[in-house]
Enzyme design. Structure first.
Site, PDB file in Angstrom:
ATOM      1  N   SER A 266       0.839  -1.197   0.000  1.00  0.00           N
ATOM      2  CA  SER A 266       0.000   0.000   0.000  1.00  0.00           C
ATOM      3  C   SER A 266       0.869   1.240   0.000  1.00  0.00           C
ATOM      4  CB  SER A 266      -0.900   0.021   1.239  1.00  0.00           C
ATOM      5  OG  SER A 266      -0.184   0.457   2.386  1.00  0.00           O
ATOM      6  N   ASP A 267       0.311   2.348  -0.472  1.00  0.00           N
ATOM      7  CA  ASP A 267       0.933   3.633  -0.196  1.00  0.00           C
ATOM      8  C   ASP A 267       0.669   3.953   1.278  1.00  0.00           C
ATOM      9  OD1 ASP A 267       2.240   6.067  -0.509  1.00  0.00           O
ATOM     10  OD2 ASP A 267       1.306   6.454  -2.447  1.00  0.00           O
ATOM     11  N   TYR A 268       1.256   5.018   1.749  1.00  0.00           N
ATOM     12  CA  TYR A 268       1.267   5.361   3.170  1.00  0.00           C
ATOM     13  C   TYR A 268      -0.153   5.428   3.742  1.00  0.00           C
ATOM     14  CZ  TYR A 268       3.194   7.691   7.339  1.00  0.00           C
ATOM     15  OH  TYR A 268       3.586   8.019   8.617  1.00  0.00           O
ATOM     16  N   THR A 269      -0.489   4.498   4.622  1.00  0.00           N
ATOM     17  CA  THR A 269      -1.780   4.385   5.322  1.00  0.00           C
ATOM     18  C   THR A 269      -2.978   4.289   4.373  1.00  0.00           C
ATOM     19  OG1 THR A 269      -2.154   6.786   5.604  1.00  0.00           O
ATOM     20  CG2 THR A 269      -0.867   5.661   7.319  1.00  0.00           C
ATOM     21  N   ALA A 270      -2.777   3.811   3.154  1.00  0.00           N
ATOM     22  CA  ALA A 270      -3.893   3.745   2.210  1.00  0.00           C
ATOM     23  C   ALA A 270      -4.985   2.796   2.689  1.00  0.00           C
ATOM     24  CB  ALA A 270      -3.393   3.325   0.828  1.00  0.00           C
TER      25      ALA A 270
END
Length: 724
Positions: A266-270
């Site tokens: 995932s991207d950051y906290t997606a």
């Protein structure tokens, strides 16, 4: 055998250890900005090492340092129950200690091999600093210049984007993933992030399946074909389903149709943001939806560690699905040799030896000058003379050191950055020939600034205006309503232009800009993007003719911000310019339906002439090859490089086709008076597209073909694709 080792580990792992392997967390043992809060970092370092010791961390990111990296790995290998090494990752986008041009700028070179070389140099420096994995390249197609992350892309074109996506993957990873200087690549953002509505960061994406496949997914296919083993998901939804929990995207398409067996992060906290999307009710629901959709690794939210064990115990997540994700991650660690050599890329002596490599400075200078696009050069004002010509260097970027890098440069060695003033001074025969005046700040006037700039311009033979966007205007979360220069800079340009001094404008920017007034009307305009470590020397090389500019626009420069989204390969309209239809056609009231400078445009100090393209056959057999030959001659007085571009247009098809599409390009170097045949090979694969039924195929019929120096020039020839 490696497979046996991995299966044996999975068999021994607890649910908590399995979930822990799928967690990606900030590396507070060796944070990249330790001065921000050193006390907190010390405390967090202990907490992170304890999580590593407990087997609750699979990957740490955005920390650097070989010695501290060895300590992280020692704890993982010697003190954790199973001894599984940790992956060490970071956002290393366009350079490590040596900063190269932003990806959009480097794409202007139209030299994928150059991008491969700069990515290789970046990998050498990053792995020496204790990294295994980079969250790059960004392969988004960016058709709306209001979107700030277009700076990380290769622009608006699919063919160019695919070529640079593949080149950067090859450069980062090298020939052997187990080599100490191999850096795992992560094409991102999967998928269609560049299609966010109105160019607004994190906004919705609503587009046809055909455009999704033909435009936004194509560079990912190219990156995977080049050997990428990881992908990062996008923040946006796609037609209502967030990418990070989109089972069709991550499982049906990626793992099913494309047979991808690598890791999706995932991207950051997606995954956390699925709740804000309104797609998940709470943390547990978000975890289940993301994981079951096919998202292997969760970055920073901590959701997987907190909720996956319980979801497996309840039967909501099958153990086999969890094991499959863990297996993919362990295979990735095996692929880069971590199990056999957990301390690979963690050699403090190599880190010291690689801190500054002169060869990388030379490459950075060459990459930077090859990225500069000369838009305009009336009266051959450029190149300037090194002697006998007084130059007023005016503008907020003349002496600036803080806006050379561009977005996403966490680790650059700022002590080595070359300012524009330093580069120009080094190129001049005498220091007295140069007067430097800021004129204004980046976004505000300076007391007496315009008056001093005007006086300097009147004393000079030529005024060079260093203008543009502050680098924080581009990158993540930097969408703009108006893609114009700050008002203070525009006012400075108007005042200097009023002196009548010959005017050269050097633009520093992370996107296409709408140019107005004195800036638009300047005799010479060059786009210098954010060029990195060697900015000053590279710009001076072009400014004084040591290098003839050879870059071309990877994005269309609009006449006005209101034209966005604007891209050259737009579909044909039913109301183009038609006889008797002066008003009722596709147009704006105020301006023409045309760019200020089109995709592919760029000038040099050499001059080139194109002969008409010659085809080996007017009728392309279904399984045949069309050979296109064009004679290109340097008719100028200096050597130069030309980007020869081949475009096609499908005259009649089952779906409306673009007015032109780039299908091939070649960069050639010619001496004065030299001519060369440039040869392209086209087959039906170049002519295929996704039909209304979703099938990807070419259709028989007549096509127009151009070989030209830009997307808006050249005379077409036609050929026919015959049926099978």
């Amino acid at each position: 055998m490696a497979a046996d080792r991995i299966e044996a580990l999975i068999a021994r792992m607890t649910l908590e250890e399995k979930a822990g392997q799928l967690g990606v967390f900030a590396d507070m043992v060796r944070p990249f900005a330790p001065d921000v809060n050193p006390d907190a970092n010390v405390r967090n370092a202990g907490q992170v090492l304890e999580q590593v010791r407990a087997g609750r961390v699979g990957t740490l990111f955005n920390g650097v340092g070989a010695a501290a990296g060895r300590e992280i790995q020692r704890v993982a290998v010697e003190e954790s129950r199973l001894g599984i090494p940790v992956l060490l990752a970071a956002d290393v986008i366009h350079g490590m200690r040596t900063v190269f041009p932003i990806p959009l700028g480097e794409a202007a070179s139209f030299e994928p091999a150059l991008a491969e070389r700069s990515a290789r140099a970046t990998a050498i420096e990053a792995t020496a600093a204790g990294l295994h994995w980079t969250f790059a390249p960004a392969v988004d197609i960016a058709r709306d210049q209001r979107w700030g992350r277009g700076a990380e892309s290769s622009g608006e074109d699919v063919t160019l984007g695919c070529a640079f996506a593949a080149a950067r993957v090859r450069g980062f990873q090298g020939d052997d993933l187990r080599a100490h200087d191999a850096l795992l690549a992560t094409p991102k953002h999967f998928a269609a992030y560049g299609a966010v509505a109105a160019g607004l960061e994190y906004a919705q994406v609503d587009l046809s399946p055909q455009t999704l496949h033909d435009v936004h997914l194509a560079p990912f296919r190219a990156a995977l074909a080049a050997g990428a083993r990881t992908l990062m998901t996008a923040f946006n939804d796609i037609n209502g389903v967030p990418a990070s929990a989109n089972r069709w995207l991550l499982t049906d398409l990626l793992r099913g149709q494309w047979a991808f067996d690598g890791v999706v992060v995932s991207d950051y906290t997606a995954d956390m943001e699925l709740i804000a999307h309104g797609y998940a009710a709470d943390e547990r629901d978000a975890t289940a939806k993301a994981f079951l959709a096919g998202l292997d690794l969760s970055m920073q939210s901590g959701f997987y560690g907190a909720h996956l064990p319980g979801l497996v115990e309840s039967g909501q997540v099958p153990m086999a699905v969890l094991d499959a994700s863990v297996r993919r991650l362990l295979r990735l660690k095996e692929a880069i040799g971590l199990f056999d050599d957990p301390y690979r890329s963690l050699d403090p002596a190599r880190e010291a030896d690689t801190a500054h490599l002169p060869a990388h400075d030379a490459l950075a200078r060459d990459a930077a000058r090859r990225s500069i696009v000369l838009l305009k050069n009336e009266g051959a004002l450029l190149p300037l003379r090194r002697g006998g010509q007084k130059i007023a260097l005016i503008g907020p970027f003349a002496q600036d050191r803080d806006n050379l890098e561009g977005c996403w440069t966490l680790f650059g060695d700022k002590t080595r950055y070359v300012t524009l003033e330093a580069g120009v001074r080094a190129a001049l025969e005498a220091a007295a020939l140069l007067e430097v005046v800021p004129g204004c700040a980046l976004e505000a006037p300076l007391d007496g600034g315009i008056e001093a700039a005007v006086a300097a311009a009147r004393r000079a033979d030529v005024a060079v205006l260093a203008l543009g966007e502050p680098q924080r205007y581009s990158g993540e979360a930097q969408s703009r309503l108006e893609i114009v220069l700050p008002a203070a800079q525009q006012a400075l340009a108007e005042a200097v232009a009023a002196t009548g001094a010959p005017l050269v404008v050097l633009l520093r920017n992370g996107r296409a800009l709408a140019l107005h007034g004195a800036v638009r009307d300047a005799a010479a305009i060059a786009v210098t993007w954010y060029l990195g470590t060697q900015t000053g020397h590279a710009v001076a090389d072009v400014l004084f003719g040591a290098y003839s500019p050879s870059a071309r626009l990877p994005v269309s420069f609009p006449q006005h911000s209101g034209q966005q989204p604007f891209f050259y390969n737009r579909p044909r309209s039913g109301r183009p310019e038609l006889p008797g239809m002066a008003e009722f056609k596709s147009r704006w009231r105020e301006i023409s339906d045309a760019p200020l400078y089109p995709f592919g445009h760029g000038l040099g100090y050499a001059r080139f002439a194109y002969a008409a393209p010659r085809l080996n056959t007017p009728q392309l057999a279904w399984d045949g090859t069309l050979v296109v030959t064009t004679r290109v001659a340097n008719t100028g007085a200096v050597a130069g490089e030309e980007v020869v571009q081949l475009y096609v247009h499908d005259r009649v098809a089952s779906r409306v086709r673009p007015v032109r599409e780039l299908k091939a390009f070649a960069k050639i170097a010619l001496a004065p008076g030299e001519a060369r045949d440039v040869v392209f090979h086209i087959d039906r694969g170049h002519l295929a597209f996704s039909g209304a039924d979703g099938a990807y195929r070419a259709e028989p019929g007549v096509f127009d073909l151009w070989v030209a120096p830009s997307s808006a020039t050249g005379e077409p020839v036609d050929f026919e694709l015959l049926p099978a």
